[in-house]
Design a protein around this motif. Structure first.
Motif, short mmCIF file in Angstrom:
data_model
loop_
_atom_site.label_atom_id
_atom_site.label_comp_id
_atom_site.label_asym_id
_atom_site.label_seq_id
_atom_site.Cartn_x
_atom_site.Cartn_y
_atom_site.Cartn_z
N THR A 1 39.99 56.49 52.81
CA THR A 1 40.73 55.58 53.69
C THR A 1 40.46 54.14 53.28
O THR A 1 39.32 53.75 53.09
CB THR A 1 40.32 55.80 55.16
N LYS A 2 41.53 53.38 53.15
CA LYS A 2 41.42 51.98 52.72
C LYS A 2 42.12 51.08 53.74
O LYS A 2 42.82 51.56 54.63
CB LYS A 2 42.06 51.80 51.34
N ASP A 3 41.92 49.78 53.58
CA ASP A 3 42.66 48.85 54.41
C ASP A 3 43.19 47.71 53.56
O ASP A 3 42.71 47.45 52.45
CB ASP A 3 41.81 48.33 55.57
N THR A 4 44.21 47.05 54.08
CA THR A 4 44.79 45.91 53.39
C THR A 4 45.39 44.97 54.42
O THR A 4 45.70 45.36 55.54
CB THR A 4 45.88 46.36 52.38
N ILE A 5 45.53 43.72 54.03
CA ILE A 5 46.12 42.69 54.89
C ILE A 5 47.46 42.26 54.30
O ILE A 5 47.57 41.99 53.10
CB ILE A 5 45.19 41.46 55.00
N ILE A 6 48.47 42.19 55.15
CA ILE A 6 49.79 41.72 54.75
C ILE A 6 50.08 40.42 55.50
O ILE A 6 50.00 40.36 56.73
CB ILE A 6 50.90 42.75 55.08
N GLY A 7 50.40 39.37 54.77
CA GLY A 7 50.69 38.08 55.39
C GLY A 7 52.05 38.08 56.06
O GLY A 7 52.94 38.87 55.75
N VAL A 8 52.22 37.17 57.02
CA VAL A 8 53.50 37.02 57.72
C VAL A 8 53.86 35.54 57.75
O VAL A 8 53.02 34.66 57.57
CB VAL A 8 53.43 37.58 59.16
N ASN A 9 55.14 35.27 57.98
CA ASN A 9 55.63 33.92 58.18
C ASN A 9 56.01 33.74 59.65
O ASN A 9 56.61 34.63 60.25
CB ASN A 9 56.86 33.64 57.30
N THR A 10 55.67 32.61 60.23
CA THR A 10 55.89 32.39 61.66
C THR A 10 56.69 31.12 61.90
O THR A 10 56.50 30.11 61.21
CB THR A 10 54.56 32.32 62.43
N PHE A 11 57.57 31.18 62.92
CA PHE A 11 58.46 30.06 63.23
C PHE A 11 58.52 29.88 64.76
O PHE A 11 58.82 30.84 65.49
CB PHE A 11 59.87 30.35 62.72
N ASN A 12 58.24 28.68 65.24
CA ASN A 12 58.42 28.35 66.65
C ASN A 12 59.90 28.09 66.92
O ASN A 12 60.53 27.29 66.23
CB ASN A 12 57.64 27.07 67.01
N ILE A 13 60.44 28.75 67.97
CA ILE A 13 61.86 28.60 68.25
C ILE A 13 62.09 28.52 69.75
O ILE A 13 61.56 29.34 70.52
CB ILE A 13 62.68 29.77 67.65
N ASN A 14 62.87 27.54 70.18
CA ASN A 14 63.30 27.45 71.57
C ASN A 14 64.36 28.51 71.83
O ASN A 14 65.26 28.71 71.00
CB ASN A 14 63.88 26.07 71.87
N THR A 15 64.29 29.17 72.98
CA THR A 15 65.30 30.17 73.30
C THR A 15 66.66 29.53 73.48
O THR A 15 67.67 30.04 73.02
CB THR A 15 64.93 30.93 74.58
N ASN A 16 66.70 28.44 74.18
CA ASN A 16 67.92 27.66 74.38
C ASN A 16 67.51 26.32 74.97
O ASN A 16 66.34 26.06 75.16
CB ASN A 16 68.92 28.38 75.30
N THR A 17 68.48 25.50 75.23
CA THR A 17 68.20 24.22 75.86
C THR A 17 69.04 24.10 77.11
O THR A 17 70.26 24.08 77.05
CB THR A 17 68.52 23.05 74.91
N PRO A 18 68.46 24.03 78.29
CA PRO A 18 67.02 24.11 78.53
C PRO A 18 66.52 25.55 78.53
O PRO A 18 67.31 26.47 78.57
CB PRO A 18 66.89 23.51 79.94
N ASP A 19 65.18 25.70 78.50
CA ASP A 19 64.60 27.04 78.63
C ASP A 19 65.09 27.66 79.94
O ASP A 19 65.24 26.97 80.94
CB ASP A 19 63.07 26.97 78.68
N SER A 20 65.31 28.97 79.95
CA SER A 20 65.85 29.56 81.16
C SER A 20 65.44 31.02 81.33
O SER A 20 65.37 31.77 80.36
CB SER A 20 67.39 29.48 81.13
N ILE A 21 65.14 31.38 82.58
CA ILE A 21 65.04 32.77 83.00
C ILE A 21 65.81 32.87 84.32
O ILE A 21 66.22 31.86 84.88
CB ILE A 21 63.58 33.24 83.21
N ARG A 22 66.00 34.08 84.81
CA ARG A 22 66.61 34.27 86.13
C ARG A 22 65.60 34.97 87.03
O ARG A 22 65.01 35.97 86.64
CB ARG A 22 67.89 35.10 86.02
N THR A 23 65.40 34.41 88.22
CA THR A 23 64.43 34.95 89.16
C THR A 23 65.13 35.25 90.47
O THR A 23 65.72 34.35 91.08
CB THR A 23 63.29 33.95 89.41
N SER A 24 65.07 36.50 90.90
CA SER A 24 65.73 36.88 92.15
C SER A 24 64.80 36.62 93.32
O SER A 24 63.59 36.45 93.16
CB SER A 24 66.15 38.35 92.12
N LYS A 25 65.37 36.64 94.52
CA LYS A 25 64.58 36.41 95.74
C LYS A 25 63.59 37.54 96.00
O LYS A 25 62.68 37.39 96.81
CB LYS A 25 65.52 36.27 96.93
#
Length: 487
Positions: A39-63
Protein backbone atom coordinates in the motif's frame (compact mmCIF):
# COMPACT_ATOMS: atom_id res chain seq x y z
CA UNK A 1 25.92 -15.30 9.77
CA UNK A 2 26.61 -11.56 10.01
CA UNK A 3 26.21 -11.21 6.23
CA UNK A 4 22.81 -12.96 6.37
CA UNK A 5 21.61 -10.68 9.14
CA UNK A 6 22.79 -7.59 7.22
CA UNK A 7 21.00 -8.78 4.07
CA UNK A 8 17.78 -9.38 6.03
CA UNK A 9 17.95 -5.93 7.61
CA UNK A 10 18.45 -4.20 4.23
CA UNK A 11 15.54 -6.15 2.75
CA UNK A 12 13.32 -5.08 5.63
CA UNK A 13 14.23 -1.42 5.09
CA UNK A 14 13.40 -1.67 1.37
CA UNK A 15 9.97 -3.14 2.05
CA UNK A 16 9.28 -0.56 4.76
CA UNK A 17 10.19 2.25 2.37
CA UNK A 18 7.70 0.94 -0.22
CA UNK A 19 4.85 0.66 2.26
CA UNK A 20 5.45 3.72 4.41
CA UNK A 21 2.36 5.69 5.33
CA UNK A 22 3.12 9.20 6.49
CA UNK A 23 1.02 11.09 9.01
CA UNK A 24 -2.37 11.89 7.51
CA UNK A 25 -5.85 13.07 8.41
CA UNK A 26 -6.97 9.63 7.26
CA UNK A 27 -5.11 7.60 9.86
CA UNK A 28 -3.39 4.25 9.39
CA UNK A 29 -6.40 2.43 10.84
CA UNK A 30 -8.44 3.18 7.72
CA UNK A 31 -6.02 1.50 5.33
CA UNK A 32 -7.27 -2.02 4.63
CA UNK A 33 -5.13 -4.76 6.26
CA UNK A 34 -4.81 -6.93 3.16
CA UNK A 35 -2.04 -9.51 3.31
CA UNK A 36 0.39 -9.47 0.43
CA UNK A 37 -0.62 -6.04 -0.93
CA UNK A 38 1.88 -3.20 -0.92
CA UNK A 39 0.00 0.00 0.00
CA UNK A 40 1.35 3.40 -1.02
CA UNK A 41 0.24 6.99 -0.83
CA UNK A 42 0.59 10.03 -3.04
CA UNK A 43 -0.40 13.69 -3.02
CA UNK A 44 -2.20 15.35 -5.93
CA UNK A 45 -2.17 19.14 -6.10
CA UNK A 46 -5.29 21.21 -6.79
CA UNK A 47 -6.01 24.71 -8.06
CA UNK A 48 -8.34 26.93 -6.02
CA UNK A 49 -10.38 30.01 -6.96
CA UNK A 50 -12.43 32.34 -4.72
CA UNK A 51 -15.75 33.13 -6.40
CA UNK A 52 -18.76 35.20 -5.40
CA UNK A 53 -22.03 33.36 -5.95
CA UNK A 54 -23.68 36.53 -7.23
CA UNK A 55 -23.97 40.18 -6.41
CA UNK A 56 -25.24 40.59 -3.80
CA UNK A 57 -24.72 37.30 -1.96
CA UNK A 58 -28.09 35.67 -1.42
CA UNK A 59 -29.91 32.80 0.26
CA UNK A 60 -33.63 32.32 0.96
CA UNK A 61 -34.79 31.85 4.53
CA UNK A 62 -38.37 30.88 5.34
CA UNK A 63 -40.25 31.82 8.50
CA UNK A 64 -39.99 28.17 9.60
CA UNK A 65 -36.17 28.25 9.58
CA UNK A 66 -33.81 29.78 12.07
CA UNK A 67 -33.08 33.43 11.31
CA UNK A 68 -30.24 35.68 12.39
CA UNK A 69 -30.31 39.15 13.95
CA UNK A 70 -27.46 41.51 14.82
CA UNK A 71 -24.25 43.10 13.57
CA UNK A 72 -20.67 42.02 13.02
CA UNK A 73 -18.86 45.34 12.85
CA UNK A 74 -15.25 44.21 13.04
CA UNK A 75 -14.22 40.91 11.51
CA UNK A 76 -10.69 41.61 10.23
CA UNK A 77 -10.89 38.81 7.66
CA UNK A 78 -14.45 39.01 6.33
CA UNK A 79 -15.60 42.56 7.11
CA UNK A 80 -19.10 43.48 8.25
CA UNK A 81 -22.45 41.73 8.44
CA UNK A 82 -25.82 43.26 9.29
CA UNK A 83 -28.87 41.05 9.81
CA UNK A 84 -32.43 42.43 10.06
CA UNK A 85 -35.61 40.47 10.77
CA UNK A 86 -38.90 41.63 9.26
CA UNK A 87 -41.96 39.83 10.58
CA UNK A 88 -45.69 39.99 11.12
CA UNK A 89 -47.17 39.14 14.54
CA UNK A 90 -50.93 38.60 14.31
CA UNK A 91 -53.91 37.81 16.52
CA UNK A 92 -54.61 34.10 16.86
CA UNK A 93 -58.33 34.49 16.12
CA UNK A 94 -60.74 36.87 14.38
CA UNK A 95 -62.67 38.91 15.17
CA UNK A 96 -60.03 39.72 17.78
CA UNK A 97 -61.31 41.18 21.04
CA UNK A 98 -60.08 41.89 24.54
CA UNK A 99 -61.94 40.71 27.61
CA UNK A 100 -63.26 44.17 28.41
CA UNK A 101 -63.31 47.15 26.19
CA UNK A 102 -64.32 48.19 22.73
CA UNK A 103 -65.61 45.47 20.47
CA UNK A 104 -67.10 43.46 23.37
CA UNK A 105 -68.77 45.76 25.88
CA UNK A 106 -69.52 49.39 25.03
CA UNK A 107 -67.83 51.83 27.33
CA UNK A 108 -70.25 52.55 30.16
CA UNK A 109 -67.97 54.26 32.60
CA UNK A 110 -68.22 51.24 34.88
CA UNK A 111 -65.85 49.10 32.87
CA UNK A 112 -62.35 50.19 31.90
CA UNK A 113 -59.25 48.78 30.20
CA UNK A 114 -55.72 50.11 30.75
CA UNK A 115 -52.41 49.24 29.15
CA UNK A 116 -49.63 47.96 31.39
CA UNK A 117 -46.96 47.38 28.72
CA UNK A 118 -46.37 45.84 25.31
CA UNK A 119 -43.25 43.74 24.63
CA UNK A 120 -41.92 42.15 21.45
CA UNK A 121 -40.40 38.78 22.38
CA UNK A 122 -38.09 36.70 20.15
CA UNK A 123 -37.11 33.09 20.75
CA UNK A 124 -33.32 32.99 21.21
CA UNK A 125 -31.43 29.87 20.07
CA UNK A 126 -27.86 31.04 20.65
CA UNK A 127 -25.39 33.64 19.40
CA UNK A 128 -22.19 33.93 17.41
CA UNK A 129 -19.48 36.44 18.15
CA UNK A 130 -18.85 38.57 21.23
CA UNK A 131 -20.95 37.67 24.28
CA UNK A 132 -19.87 40.64 26.39
CA UNK A 133 -20.86 43.77 24.49
CA UNK A 134 -24.38 45.24 24.37
CA UNK A 135 -26.42 44.73 21.22
CA UNK A 136 -28.74 47.67 20.60
CA UNK A 137 -31.92 46.67 18.77
CA UNK A 138 -34.55 49.06 17.46
CA UNK A 139 -38.04 48.09 16.34
CA UNK A 140 -39.76 49.97 13.53
CA UNK A 141 -43.18 49.62 11.99
CA UNK A 142 -43.02 48.38 8.41
CA UNK A 143 -44.24 51.11 6.08
CA UNK A 144 -47.53 50.84 4.21
CA UNK A 145 -45.44 50.97 1.02
CA UNK A 146 -44.02 47.49 1.81
CA UNK A 147 -45.73 44.19 2.39
CA UNK A 148 -44.69 40.78 3.69
CA UNK A 149 -46.53 38.08 1.78
CA UNK A 150 -47.57 35.04 3.76
CA UNK A 151 -46.67 32.55 1.02
CA UNK A 152 -43.31 34.06 -0.01
CA UNK A 153 -39.78 33.00 0.91
CA UNK A 154 -37.66 36.11 0.46
CA UNK A 155 -34.03 36.35 -0.66
CA UNK A 156 -31.63 37.70 1.94
CA UNK A 157 -31.17 40.94 -0.01
CA UNK A 158 -34.90 41.80 0.16
CA UNK A 159 -35.59 44.97 2.16
CA UNK A 160 -38.69 46.51 3.72
CA UNK A 161 -39.39 50.23 3.99
CA UNK A 162 -39.75 51.44 7.56
CA UNK A 163 -42.07 53.93 9.22
CA UNK A 164 -41.83 55.19 12.83
CA UNK A 165 -39.74 53.70 15.62
CA UNK A 166 -41.79 51.68 18.13
CA UNK A 167 -39.20 50.74 20.76
CA UNK A 168 -35.64 49.67 21.52
CA UNK A 169 -33.54 47.58 23.90
CA UNK A 170 -29.92 46.91 24.83
CA UNK A 171 -29.33 43.17 24.98
CA UNK A 172 -26.31 41.49 26.61
CA UNK A 173 -25.94 38.08 24.91
CA UNK A 174 -24.50 36.21 27.90
CA UNK A 175 -27.54 37.09 30.04
CA UNK A 176 -30.18 35.59 27.74
CA UNK A 177 -30.11 32.23 29.52
CA UNK A 178 -31.07 33.91 32.78
CA UNK A 179 -34.65 33.35 33.88
CA UNK A 180 -37.18 36.15 33.57
CA UNK A 181 -40.61 36.21 35.17
CA UNK A 182 -43.07 38.07 32.99
CA UNK A 183 -46.75 37.72 33.79
CA UNK A 184 -47.87 34.12 34.06
CA UNK A 185 -44.63 32.41 32.99
CA UNK A 186 -41.06 31.59 33.94
CA UNK A 187 -39.02 32.01 30.77
CA UNK A 188 -35.46 31.80 29.47
CA UNK A 189 -33.82 32.43 26.10
CA UNK A 190 -36.00 35.41 25.30
CA UNK A 191 -34.95 38.62 23.55
CA UNK A 192 -37.40 41.13 25.03
CA UNK A 193 -37.89 44.58 23.50
CA UNK A 194 -40.30 46.95 25.23
CA UNK A 195 -42.41 48.95 22.79
CA UNK A 196 -43.96 52.36 23.34
CA UNK A 197 -47.17 52.84 25.28
CA UNK A 198 -48.52 54.86 22.35
CA UNK A 199 -48.21 51.77 20.16
CA UNK A 200 -49.72 49.58 22.89
CA UNK A 201 -52.75 51.85 23.28
CA UNK A 202 -53.18 51.80 19.52
CA UNK A 203 -53.47 48.00 19.66
CA UNK A 204 -55.62 48.03 22.78
CA UNK A 205 -57.97 50.95 22.25
CA UNK A 206 -57.82 52.24 18.69
CA UNK A 207 -58.09 48.88 16.94
CA UNK A 208 -61.25 46.88 17.65
CA UNK A 209 -63.29 43.97 16.35
CA UNK A 210 -65.47 46.20 14.22
CA UNK A 211 -62.58 47.44 12.07
CA UNK A 212 -58.90 46.37 12.23
CA UNK A 213 -59.50 43.17 14.20
CA UNK A 214 -62.45 42.11 12.08
CA UNK A 215 -60.40 39.78 9.85
CA UNK A 216 -56.85 38.72 9.05
CA UNK A 217 -56.98 40.63 5.76
CA UNK A 218 -58.10 43.80 7.50
CA UNK A 219 -55.37 43.54 10.15
CA UNK A 220 -52.64 42.87 7.54
CA UNK A 221 -53.67 45.84 5.44
CA UNK A 222 -53.63 48.16 8.47
CA UNK A 223 -50.50 46.99 10.28
CA UNK A 224 -47.67 45.66 8.08
CA UNK A 225 -45.50 44.21 10.84
CA UNK A 226 -42.17 44.90 12.55
CA UNK A 227 -38.69 45.56 11.24
CA UNK A 228 -36.13 44.68 13.93
CA UNK A 229 -32.90 46.52 13.15
CA UNK A 230 -29.53 46.15 14.94
CA UNK A 231 -27.54 49.32 15.51
CA UNK A 232 -23.81 49.62 14.94
CA UNK A 233 -21.31 48.99 17.71
CA UNK A 234 -21.58 45.25 18.30
CA UNK A 235 -19.92 42.05 17.13
CA UNK A 236 -22.75 39.59 17.71
CA UNK A 237 -25.34 37.70 15.68
CA UNK A 238 -28.33 36.22 17.51
CA UNK A 239 -29.96 33.02 16.29
CA UNK A 240 -33.73 33.56 16.35
CA UNK A 241 -36.61 31.17 15.77
CA UNK A 242 -39.98 32.71 14.92
CA UNK A 243 -41.60 29.27 15.18
CA UNK A 244 -40.44 28.99 18.81
CA UNK A 245 -43.27 29.47 21.35
CA UNK A 246 -41.06 32.15 22.93
CA UNK A 247 -41.64 34.38 19.89
CA UNK A 248 -44.70 36.59 20.38
CA UNK A 249 -46.02 40.09 20.88
CA UNK A 250 -47.13 40.28 24.51
CA UNK A 251 -49.79 42.89 25.40
CA UNK A 252 -50.12 43.26 29.17
CA UNK A 253 -53.19 45.16 30.36
CA UNK A 254 -55.58 45.60 33.30
CA UNK A 255 -59.32 46.00 33.40
CA UNK A 256 -61.81 46.85 36.14
CA UNK A 257 -65.37 45.62 36.26
CA UNK A 258 -68.17 46.62 38.63
CA UNK A 259 -67.58 45.43 42.21
CA UNK A 260 -64.24 43.77 41.32
CA UNK A 261 -60.59 44.62 41.75
CA UNK A 262 -58.18 45.24 38.89
CA UNK A 263 -57.52 42.12 36.85
CA UNK A 264 -54.20 41.76 34.97
CA UNK A 265 -54.34 39.96 31.63
CA UNK A 266 -51.87 39.20 28.84
CA UNK A 267 -52.79 38.66 25.21
CA UNK A 268 -50.35 37.25 22.65
CA UNK A 269 -50.06 37.96 18.93
CA UNK A 270 -47.86 35.43 17.15
CA UNK A 271 -45.87 34.91 13.95
CA UNK A 272 -47.60 31.85 12.53
CA UNK A 273 -48.50 30.14 9.30
CA UNK A 274 -50.62 33.11 8.20
CA UNK A 275 -47.83 35.63 8.87
CA UNK A 276 -45.00 36.73 6.57
CA UNK A 277 -41.33 37.10 7.49
CA UNK A 278 -37.95 37.78 5.92
CA UNK A 279 -34.29 37.89 6.97
CA UNK A 280 -32.32 40.70 5.34
CA UNK A 281 -28.58 39.83 5.60
CA UNK A 282 -26.05 42.31 4.23
CA UNK A 283 -22.35 41.53 3.74
CA UNK A 284 -19.84 44.39 3.43
CA UNK A 285 -16.32 43.00 2.96
CA UNK A 286 -14.55 46.16 1.76
CA UNK A 287 -10.76 45.99 1.70
CA UNK A 288 -10.51 42.96 3.99
CA UNK A 289 -8.51 39.94 2.77
CA UNK A 290 -11.73 38.24 1.70
CA UNK A 291 -13.01 41.37 -0.02
CA UNK A 292 -9.80 41.81 -2.00
CA UNK A 293 -9.63 38.14 -3.00
CA UNK A 294 -13.26 38.08 -4.15
CA UNK A 295 -12.77 41.23 -6.23
CA UNK A 296 -10.19 39.50 -8.44
CA UNK A 297 -11.24 37.96 -11.77
CA UNK A 298 -12.80 34.55 -11.13
CA UNK A 299 -10.01 32.68 -12.94
CA UNK A 300 -7.30 34.09 -10.67
CA UNK A 301 -5.51 31.32 -8.77
CA UNK A 302 -5.76 31.90 -5.02
CA UNK A 303 -3.29 30.75 -2.39
CA UNK A 304 -5.86 31.42 0.37
CA UNK A 305 -9.61 30.83 0.14
CA UNK A 306 -12.48 32.33 2.16
CA UNK A 307 -15.84 30.84 3.05
CA UNK A 308 -18.84 32.11 5.02
CA UNK A 309 -22.08 30.38 5.91
CA UNK A 310 -24.70 31.54 3.46
CA UNK A 311 -25.07 34.10 2.15
CA UNK A 312 -21.46 33.77 1.11
CA UNK A 313 -18.95 32.93 -1.61
CA UNK A 314 -17.82 29.53 -2.84
CA UNK A 315 -14.49 28.01 -3.86
CA UNK A 316 -13.98 26.35 -7.23
CA UNK A 317 -11.41 23.54 -7.17
CA UNK A 318 -9.69 22.10 -10.24
CA UNK A 319 -7.92 18.73 -10.12
CA UNK A 320 -5.90 18.33 -13.36
CA UNK A 321 -3.41 15.99 -11.68
CA UNK A 322 -6.03 13.20 -11.58
CA UNK A 323 -5.76 12.78 -15.36
CA UNK A 324 -2.11 11.71 -15.17
CA UNK A 325 -2.49 8.83 -12.71
CA UNK A 326 -1.92 5.31 -14.00
CA UNK A 327 -4.48 2.58 -13.31
CA UNK A 328 -4.36 1.41 -9.70
CA UNK A 329 -6.61 0.28 -6.88
CA UNK A 330 -7.65 3.27 -4.76
CA UNK A 331 -8.23 2.32 -1.13
CA UNK A 332 -9.07 5.87 -0.16
CA UNK A 333 -8.92 9.30 -1.75
CA UNK A 334 -9.80 12.43 0.14
CA UNK A 335 -9.69 16.15 -0.38
CA UNK A 336 -8.11 17.69 2.71
CA UNK A 337 -7.85 21.30 3.82
CA UNK A 338 -7.17 23.31 6.95
CA UNK A 339 -7.57 26.78 8.41
CA UNK A 340 -4.82 29.34 8.58
CA UNK A 341 -4.78 30.67 12.14
CA UNK A 342 -5.38 34.39 12.43
CA UNK A 343 -5.84 36.52 15.54
CA UNK A 344 -6.45 34.29 18.58
CA UNK A 345 -9.34 36.39 19.87
CA UNK A 346 -11.22 36.78 16.59
CA UNK A 347 -10.77 33.10 15.68
CA UNK A 348 -12.43 32.17 18.97
CA UNK A 349 -15.30 34.61 18.37
CA UNK A 350 -15.87 33.86 14.70
CA UNK A 351 -15.83 30.08 14.51
CA UNK A 352 -15.70 27.94 11.37
CA UNK A 353 -18.80 26.56 9.59
CA UNK A 354 -19.55 23.11 8.19
CA UNK A 355 -18.72 22.76 4.49
CA UNK A 356 -20.20 20.78 1.62
CA UNK A 357 -18.53 19.60 -1.56
CA UNK A 358 -20.27 19.01 -4.86
CA UNK A 359 -19.34 19.00 -8.53
CA UNK A 360 -19.79 21.51 -11.33
CA UNK A 361 -19.01 21.66 -15.04
CA UNK A 362 -15.48 22.83 -15.84
CA UNK A 363 -16.76 25.97 -17.59
CA UNK A 364 -16.37 28.92 -15.24
CA UNK A 365 -19.78 30.28 -16.25
CA UNK A 366 -21.45 27.06 -15.06
CA UNK A 367 -22.94 27.06 -11.54
CA UNK A 368 -25.35 24.11 -11.65
CA UNK A 369 -24.12 22.07 -8.71
CA UNK A 370 -24.57 18.31 -8.54
CA UNK A 371 -23.44 15.55 -6.22
CA UNK A 372 -19.86 14.28 -6.51
CA UNK A 373 -20.36 11.19 -8.71
CA UNK A 374 -20.47 7.83 -6.93
CA UNK A 375 -19.57 9.15 -3.47
CA UNK A 376 -22.97 10.48 -2.34
CA UNK A 377 -25.69 8.10 -1.12
CA UNK A 378 -29.33 9.22 -1.29
CA UNK A 379 -31.50 8.00 1.57
CA UNK A 380 -35.17 8.19 2.44
CA UNK A 381 -36.82 11.41 1.37
CA UNK A 382 -34.03 12.17 -1.09
CA UNK A 383 -31.66 13.39 1.63
CA UNK A 384 -27.93 12.59 1.64
CA UNK A 385 -27.57 9.58 3.95
CA UNK A 386 -23.77 9.40 4.26
CA UNK A 387 -22.85 12.93 5.34
CA UNK A 388 -20.87 11.56 8.26
CA UNK A 389 -18.57 9.42 6.12
CA UNK A 390 -18.49 11.79 3.13
CA UNK A 391 -17.13 14.63 5.23
CA UNK A 392 -17.50 18.37 5.65
CA UNK A 393 -18.26 18.65 9.34
CA UNK A 394 -15.64 20.82 10.99
CA UNK A 395 -12.88 19.00 12.91
CA UNK A 396 -10.02 20.51 14.83
CA UNK A 397 -6.29 19.92 14.91
CA UNK A 398 -3.18 21.66 16.23
CA UNK A 399 -1.10 23.54 13.68
CA UNK A 400 2.73 23.65 13.75
CA UNK A 401 2.65 26.70 16.04
CA UNK A 402 0.44 24.95 18.59
CA UNK A 403 -2.72 26.81 17.59
CA UNK A 404 -6.09 25.04 17.39
CA UNK A 405 -7.41 25.27 13.83
CA UNK A 406 -10.34 23.90 11.85
CA UNK A 407 -9.76 21.12 9.34
CA UNK A 408 -11.93 19.29 6.81
CA UNK A 409 -11.75 16.18 4.68
CA UNK A 410 -14.02 14.78 1.96
CA UNK A 411 -14.09 11.14 0.92
CA UNK A 412 -14.01 11.11 -2.91
CA UNK A 413 -12.64 7.58 -3.33
CA UNK A 414 -15.19 6.22 -5.84
CA UNK A 415 -15.12 9.39 -7.91
CA UNK A 416 -11.32 9.23 -8.19
CA UNK A 417 -11.37 5.49 -8.94
CA UNK A 418 -13.84 6.12 -11.77
CA UNK A 419 -11.55 8.71 -13.36
CA UNK A 420 -8.46 6.51 -13.06
CA UNK A 421 -9.89 3.12 -14.04
CA UNK A 422 -12.99 3.77 -16.15
CA UNK A 423 -11.87 7.09 -17.63
CA UNK A 424 -15.03 8.75 -16.36
CA UNK A 425 -15.46 12.47 -16.79
CA UNK A 426 -13.65 14.77 -14.41
CA UNK A 427 -15.43 17.85 -13.10
CA UNK A 428 -14.48 20.90 -11.12
CA UNK A 429 -15.39 20.74 -7.44
CA UNK A 430 -17.56 23.32 -5.71
CA UNK A 431 -16.95 24.00 -2.00
CA UNK A 432 -19.34 26.12 0.06
CA UNK A 433 -20.99 26.54 3.48
CA UNK A 434 -24.73 25.99 2.89
CA UNK A 435 -27.64 26.74 5.19
CA UNK A 436 -30.61 24.80 3.81
CA UNK A 437 -29.79 24.08 0.20
CA UNK A 438 -30.46 21.78 -2.73
CA UNK A 439 -28.14 20.10 -5.24
CA UNK A 440 -28.90 18.29 -8.49
CA UNK A 441 -28.66 14.52 -8.27
CA UNK A 442 -26.13 14.23 -11.09
CA UNK A 443 -24.65 15.86 -14.16
CA UNK A 444 -27.58 16.80 -16.38
CA UNK A 445 -30.17 15.67 -13.82
CA UNK A 446 -33.34 17.73 -13.44
CA UNK A 447 -33.97 16.45 -9.91
CA UNK A 448 -32.94 18.56 -6.94
CA UNK A 449 -32.23 16.96 -3.57
CA UNK A 450 -31.80 18.54 -0.12
CA UNK A 451 -28.31 18.33 1.32
CA UNK A 452 -29.55 17.50 4.81
CA UNK A 453 -32.76 17.07 6.77
CA UNK A 454 -32.11 20.26 8.72
CA UNK A 455 -29.97 23.35 8.31
CA UNK A 456 -26.30 22.55 7.63
CA UNK A 457 -25.36 25.89 9.21
CA UNK A 458 -27.41 28.69 10.76
CA UNK A 459 -27.68 31.63 8.34
CA UNK A 460 -24.57 33.85 8.25
CA UNK A 461 -22.96 32.07 11.23
CA UNK A 462 -19.50 30.67 10.53
CA UNK A 463 -16.50 31.76 8.53
CA UNK A 464 -13.09 30.29 7.73
CA UNK A 465 -9.88 31.16 5.92
CA UNK A 466 -8.25 28.07 4.37
CA UNK A 467 -4.92 27.36 2.73
CA UNK A 468 -5.52 27.13 -1.03
CA UNK A 469 -4.07 24.68 -3.49
CA UNK A 470 -1.14 26.89 -4.53
CA UNK A 471 -0.05 27.84 -1.01
CA UNK A 472 3.69 27.56 -0.41
CA UNK A 473 2.94 25.68 2.81
CA UNK A 474 3.12 22.25 1.12
CA UNK A 475 2.20 20.29 4.23
CA UNK A 476 -0.90 22.42 4.87
CA UNK A 477 -2.22 23.43 1.45
CA UNK A 478 -5.47 22.03 0.06
CA UNK A 479 -4.72 18.75 -1.72
CA UNK A 480 -5.96 15.27 -2.60
CA UNK A 481 -4.39 12.43 -0.65
CA UNK A 482 -4.64 8.98 -2.28
CA UNK A 483 -3.92 5.63 -0.59
CA UNK A 484 -3.55 2.98 -3.29
CA UNK A 485 -2.06 -0.30 -4.45
CA UNK A 486 -0.64 -1.02 -7.87
CA UNK A 487 -2.56 -3.55 -9.95
Amino acid sequence: MKNKLLFAFIAFLLVAACTKITNTEIGNGLIPPIDGIITKDTIIGVNTFNINTNTPDSIRTSKFQEMVLGNIDNDPIMGKTSAIINAEFKPTFYPQYFEVGRGVVPSTGLDSIRLDSVVLVLGHRGFWGDSTNNVNLKVFEISQSSRLKTDSVYPSYATMNRAGELGSANIIPRTLKDSVKPFGELATNQIRIKLSNAFGNRLLKEFDSSNVYQSEAQFSSTFRGFSIVPQTGSNTLFRVSLSDTNSKLAIYYKYTQRNTKDTTVVRYFRPGTIAGASNNIIRTRGVTPAGLALSNPMQTLDTMVYLQAGPGPYVRIQTPGLLNISNRLVHRAELVMEQEADNVTTDELFTAPNLFLCAVQTRFDSTNRFYVPSDIAIGQGGVVSNLGSFGGFVNFKVDPTGRRVASYSFNITRYVQGIITRKEKMFDLYLFAPVEDFVFGGNGSSLLFPIAQSAFNPPAIGRVKLFGGTSKRDSRKMRIRIIYSNL
